[in-house]
Enzyme design. Structure first.
Site, PDB file in Angstrom:
ATOM      1  N   ALA A 283      36.565   6.929  75.314  1.00 37.39           N
ATOM      2  CA  ALA A 283      36.623   8.416  74.717  1.00 37.39           C
ATOM      3  C   ALA A 283      37.793   8.443  73.904  1.00 37.39           C
ATOM      4  O   ALA A 283      38.684   7.474  73.702  1.00 37.39           O
ATOM      5  CB  ALA A 283      36.496   9.240  75.851  1.00 37.39           C
ATOM      6  N   MET A 284      38.109   9.617  73.218  1.00 38.05           N
ATOM      7  CA  MET A 284      39.421   9.690  72.571  1.00 38.05           C
ATOM      8  C   MET A 284      39.737  11.520  72.641  1.00 38.05           C
ATOM      9  O   MET A 284      38.789  12.266  72.374  1.00 38.05           O
ATOM     10  CB  MET A 284      39.209   9.431  71.055  1.00 38.05           C
ATOM     11  CG  MET A 284      40.276   9.741  70.080  1.00 38.05           C
ATOM     12  SD  MET A 284      41.729   8.865  70.656  1.00 38.05           S
ATOM     13  CE  MET A 284      42.889  10.004  70.275  1.00 38.05           C
TER      14      MET A 284
ATOM     15  N   ASN B  47      40.944  13.824  71.045  1.00 37.53           N
ATOM     16  CA  ASN B  47      41.058  14.697  70.001  1.00 37.53           C
ATOM     17  C   ASN B  47      41.100  16.201  70.443  1.00 37.53           C
ATOM     18  O   ASN B  47      40.537  16.660  71.079  1.00 37.53           O
ATOM     19  CB  ASN B  47      40.064  14.600  68.795  1.00 37.53           C
ATOM     20  CG  ASN B  47      39.778  13.075  68.434  1.00 37.53           C
ATOM     21  OD1 ASN B  47      40.654  12.342  68.160  1.00 37.53           O
ATOM     22  ND2 ASN B  47      38.403  12.736  68.739  1.00 37.53           N
TER      23      ASN B  47
ATOM     24  N   HIS C 144      40.326  12.176  82.387  1.00 38.84           N
ATOM     25  CA  HIS C 144      41.377  11.578  81.614  1.00 38.84           C
ATOM     26  C   HIS C 144      41.531  12.079  80.348  1.00 38.84           C
ATOM     27  O   HIS C 144      42.608  12.322  80.115  1.00 38.84           O
ATOM     28  CB  HIS C 144      40.584   9.917  81.493  1.00 38.84           C
ATOM     29  CG  HIS C 144      41.716   9.237  80.540  1.00 38.84           C
ATOM     30  ND1 HIS C 144      42.497   8.055  81.288  1.00 38.84           N
ATOM     31  CD2 HIS C 144      41.949   9.214  79.364  1.00 38.84           C
ATOM     32  CE1 HIS C 144      43.298   7.502  80.461  1.00 38.84           C
ATOM     33  NE2 HIS C 144      43.039   8.039  79.128  1.00 38.84           N
ATOM     34  N   GLU C 145      40.495  12.426  79.649  1.00 35.49           N
ATOM     35  CA  GLU C 145      40.699  13.133  78.120  1.00 35.49           C
ATOM     36  C   GLU C 145      41.334  14.514  78.347  1.00 35.49           C
ATOM     37  O   GLU C 145      42.033  14.953  77.588  1.00 35.49           O
ATOM     38  CB  GLU C 145      39.418  13.112  77.645  1.00 35.49           C
ATOM     39  CG  GLU C 145      38.527  11.863  77.548  1.00 35.49           C
ATOM     40  CD  GLU C 145      39.585  10.797  76.684  1.00 35.49           C
ATOM     41  OE1 GLU C 145      40.523  11.026  75.902  1.00 35.49           O
ATOM     42  OE2 GLU C 145      39.555   9.698  77.378  1.00 35.49           O
TER      43      GLU C 145
END
Length: 960
Positions: free
Chosen positions: A346-347, A349, A381-382
């Site tokens: 994942a990222m 943003n 986490h994100e």
């Protein structure tokens, strides 16, 4: 104009002119909106924080500014206006492209006649002789352009001026460009998928760490924060998403286009910018909520409810972090999108978090409890990054661990809040700490924090995204939180985030705020937080602490799995640590003890005849523990007589430490094996899982030798009570265990029981599988158990079972289900079926190229499949190398997977011959082959030292 618009040339020209005019109007309105919004914004600082050390200089710097990989400090961006138009159908050259333009407003900090800005793989439009236009703002006069060019090695657009830019003045640089929407998963890229038999194309982005420069010219460093104003032009049937909410929209019916404008972002780094153009649908939280939460995915996935779990847990986790950080989430929405093809899990943003589908979507009918846990922990986490990483960002990538290690640690706190019955704080030890200790015990490891000058090039930055950064970073922060207490740790974070919001920091800033919290709470430490923690982040590895309970002597030394390896990386602390030792004596917890030197004595740690000592309770510290032989024997006796007197995580640690100490030649292998003798009384997941992982190496070494029989008999004796325990608590396998980790251990019980021949296991799994074969439309096998059941049934069956599983694999619509079946197909004991499966791996109509590597490795993981796979890759190496290349099939990973069992002189010589024969066609697999040769030697030495002892031990334990 791209093929996909299907309108006449005259109409197209009219529409495009109208579109450009409308976009110009919308952008003008956006600027007005941004000016109002930015009245209260502060431009990002361009100087280091007060506690930051001076940036080191490179000993032999490149001659010209554009030869450096780091931007000069003469300019500071304030805002960007970026317009992008992705084409979701190929052009006349069969290329997918995007067009766009960007205006960056920047402030001159130091007088300069150069503008150096990142740009990579963009075809920049020329304005006369130049690649850009420069204008002055607020009365500033821009010097004329002298020369512009693209400096490809350092990925810059260089603009030379005929005069200097003035400090304090504001300027804007305009560029117009064309880029390719490749499928390389970086920058602005395309992802393809099939919906109801129709191919669909979406455009999405992944900027971290250094790919924003592939989308538009920008100051692409984390400290170069700015505000971003995004405009997306896209087909009417698609939706457009970005970090902010869309608030302006124009539709051009004649050209089937929509133009969307988005709210300006907060001040942030380029790597957090994101946008997607797709045909997805979504589910949402209450539209009236303070923060709008939306889960986006393919339409069918949303219709099937696969986004429901993510939506259910996102709000509570976000609220948890707001309270934990004592800081309100600063955006109006949190979009989360599941993408068919994504480089990372994942990222983060800001406002538009991107995920792999398996990291966001949960299907109760197909997903296992592990996959559900993965969704919860990844979301946590994100969301943790929204503050730690996004609101406050590390100054440079050398401190990436501060972002990722922290998010990894607190992700378990957030997931624990969302799923309080899962014991996620304990699961962290199994998922993060134990695995990374194996990595960090190598002489080739690296410190958490590197010097800035050592991390310059994009490839050096990318190398930092590893388990040391994520998992060790989490482990040492967990240790720190433990000895200053979680509440004090949280207080320090809160003041840290408040002081540095929308700014950049270095790790010393965090130590400073945690020290302030420690002082305020009156916690006494042997020295400062910085003095303690720098030893854990500025040198690689960790210590093994040895306690002699006869004398009270305590020593520490750098722990290495290979004690003969040479450590050539210097350490500022000579590989000595300040170690917080938690310990208990005969079940009674004692006051923490600090090991400050290489050697010391604590007479409180001496034992009477009936006492035992345990250190590093629940693996709170990032170190291993060894004892004198007398205390080891007492711990083993306690495990046998009353294992529950030792905390569950510590039972896990005893097993893990013992097996690793064998590798380091610090204890005998029979001591490590003896830590498993009590397992017939153990029902907890973590001790069983740890023993299983360590004994997996024994399987690799011995499953072709005379040791295998006694070893299997021993494991059968140990696992039978566990198998019967789960049979009882699940009402003869009718129910799912209520406890989260029990569900994991049920998988272990069935897997080990079936592989060792426990009565009733094979009948159970083959019966479930046969029931599915008789009614393929209804699969009643518990998703947790599918991998084990499929594998066991195929191993016991023949071609009928294999062909059925193959048919189910080909028709699987859920990626996780396809993965389970692909793994299980390698479990057959029929060599001809395995050979057929190997040949399928090189037929893209049967096995997708992206899955060929893992399929071959899975086949090679089985004793019957390994020699077949080795013969196969030697025969087909030239074909794989020439036909697919290294970008499609991971040749290095195949070498590693196929040779893990190698442990004889004959196999070593085969590898040497292969290296000689394929010298010209190894490519990046060359280093993997060298590692395989080294690994084979290591296995040979291990077998020579241990085979006889292990054989005798297992034989004696099964004849008792």
């Amino acid at each position: 104009m791209g093929k996909g618009l299907y309108i006449s040339k005259a109409v197209a020209v009219t529409c495009v002119v109208a579109a450009i005019a409308a976009v110009a109007t919308i952008i003008a309105l956006a600027v007005v909106y941004a000016q109002e919004k930015s009245k209260n914004e502060v431009a990002p600082p361009v100087t280091a924080s007060p506690t930051s050390p001076p940036t080191p200089t490179t000993p032999s710097p490149p001659k010209e500014p554009w030869d450096h990989y780091r931007l000069p400090d003469s300019l500071s961006p304030v805002s960007y206006n970026v317009t992008l138009w992705p084409r979701l159908k190929p052009n006349a050259d069969d290329l997918y492209i995007f067009t766009g333009n960007s205006t960056v407003v920047f402030k001159c900090v130091k007088e300069t006649d150069l503008i150096i800005i990142h740009s990579k793989k963009l075809n920049l439009t020329k304005f006369g002789e130049y690649h850009a236009k420069l204008s002055g703002l607020h009365g500033a006069t821009a010097p004329s352009l002298k020369k512009t060019w693209l400096e490809e090695p350092t990925q810059y657009l260089v603009v030379q001026l005929n005069g200097p830019l003035k400090p304090g003045s504001m300027y804007e640089l305009f560029t117009d460009f064309v880029g390719e929407l490749t499928d390389d998963l970086g920058g602005f890229y395309r992802s393809e998928y099939t919906e109801d038999g129709v191919k669909k194309v979406l455009a999405t982005s992944q900027m971290q760490p250094t790919d924003a420069r592939k989308v538009f010219p920008c100051f692409d460093e984390p400290a170069m924060k700015a505000v971003f104003h995004m405009t997306l032009i896209h087909p009417r049937e698609t939706v457009a998403l970005s970090n902010g909410m869309n608030y302006g929209k124009s539709i051009f019916h004649c050209s089937l286009l929509t133009v969307h404008l988005f709210e300006p972002t907060e001040i942030m780094s380029t790597y957090l910018l994101a946008f997607v153009v797709c045909e997805f649908s979504f589910i949402t939280s209450n539209p009236q909520a303070e923060v709008l939460i939306r889960i986006w995915a393919q339409r069918k996935a949303i219709e099937e409810g696969q986004g429901d779990y993510a939506l259910e847990k996102t709000g509570p986790i976000l609220a948890f972090f707001e309270k934990y950080y004592n800081s309100t989430y600063p955006l109006s929405k949190s979009d989360q999108i599941a993408l068919p093809h994504f480089r990372f899990g994942a990222m983060e943003n800001w406002g538009l978090i991107a995920y792999r589908e398996t990291a966001l979507l949960y299907n109760p009918g197909f997903s296992s409890t592990g996959e559900k846990e993965w969704v919860a922990s990844t979301i946590s986490h994100e969301l943790a990054h929204m503050w730690f990483g996004n609101l406050v960002t590390t100054r440079w990538w050398n401190d990436l661990w501060l972002n990722e290690g922290f998010a990894t640690y607190v992700s378990y706190l957030g997931a624990d809040y969302a799923e309080p019955t899962w014991n996620m704080k304990d699961v962290m030890v199994m998922n993060e700490i134990i695995p990374v200790m194996g990595v960090d015990a190598s002489a080739s490891s690296h410190p958490l924090s590197s010097k800035e000058e050592d991390i310059q090039k994009p490839e050096q930055i990318s190398e930092l995204f590893d388990s040391i950064t994520y998992s060790k970073g989490a482990a040492v922060l967990r240790m720190l939180s433990g000895f200053i207490t979680e509440s004090v740790f949280s207080k320090g974070l809160q003041t840290y985030l408040e002081e540095f919001k929308y700014k950049n920091t270095v790790y010393q800033d965090l130590w400073k705020h945690l020290q302030m919290a420690v002082d305020k709470a009156g916690i006494v430490l042997p020295t400062s937080v910085e003095e303690i923690m720098n030893r854990w982040i500025l040198q690689m590895g960790f210590p093994v602490v040895t306690i002699n309970t006869q004398t009270g002597e305590i020593t520490q030394k750098h722990f290495l799995l290979d004690p003969d390896s040479e450590v050539d990386r210097p350490s500022p602390y000579n590989y000595k640590w300040i170690v917080p030792i938690t310990w208990m004596k005969t079940g009674e917890a004692k006051p923490d003890y600090w090991l400050l030197d290489e050697e010391t004595t604590n007479t409180n740690m001496t034992l009477d005849a009936d006492e035992w000592l345990l250190a590093n309770i629940n693996t709170k510290g990032f170190y291993r523990v060894n004892y004198d032989s007398e205390n080891w024997e007492r711990l083993l006796a306690k495990l046998s007589s009353g294992h529950q007197d030792i905390p569950m995580i510590s039972r896990t640690q005893i097993i893990d430490d013992a097996f690793n100490l064998v590798s380091a030649k610090m204890v005998n292998i029979t001591l490590a094996l003896s830590t498993t003798k009590y397992l017939d009384k153990e029902v907890e997941y973590m001790p069983w899982e740890t023993a299983k992982r360590h004994l997996a190496y024994f399987h690799l070494m011995f499953d072709r030798s005379e040791v295998y029989g006694p070893m299997q008999a021993y494991l059968k004796k140990k696992v039978t009570p566990l198998f019967n325990y789960f049979k009882k608590i699940t009402n003869n396998w009718a129910d799912v265990p209520a406890n989260h980790t029990d569900q994991y251990n049920q998988m272990n019980a069935i897997s080990i029981a079936c592989s060792t021949g426990v009565e009733g296991c094979k009948e159970l799994t083959t019966g479930w599988f046969r029931e599915w074969m008789e009614n393929p439309a209804v699969n009643k096998i518990n998703p947790n158990l599918k991998t084990r059941v499929y594998c066991s049934a195929i191993a016991e069956g023949g071609v009928e079972e294999w062909d059925f599983a193959w048919s189910m694999y080909k028709n699987a619509t859920i990626p996780s289900e396809a993965e389970k079946l692909m793994y299980a197909l390698a479990c057959t004991r029929q060599p001809w079926l395995l050979n057929r499966y190997l040949h399928y791996c090189l037929d893209p109509e049967k096995i997708p190229v992206k899955d060929a590597t893992s399929a071959i490795i899975t086949i090679a993981s089985k004793a019957i499949g390994q020699p077949l796979a080795w013969d196969f890759i030697r025969e087909k190496w030239d074909f794989m190398y020439n036909e697919y290349g290294e970008s499609s099939i991971n040749m290095g990973a195949i070498i590693y997977g196929v040779t893990r069992r190698f442990s004889s002189e004959f196999e070593y010589n085969q590898l040497l011959q292969f290296k000689e024969d394929k010298a010209e066609q190894l490519g990046s697999a060359s280093s993997a082959l060298d590692q395989a040769l080294e690994g084979t030697k290591t296995n040979m030495n291990w077998m020579a030292q241990n085979k006889k002892l292990v054989h005798e031990w297992f034989t004696s334990e099964t004849t008792l």
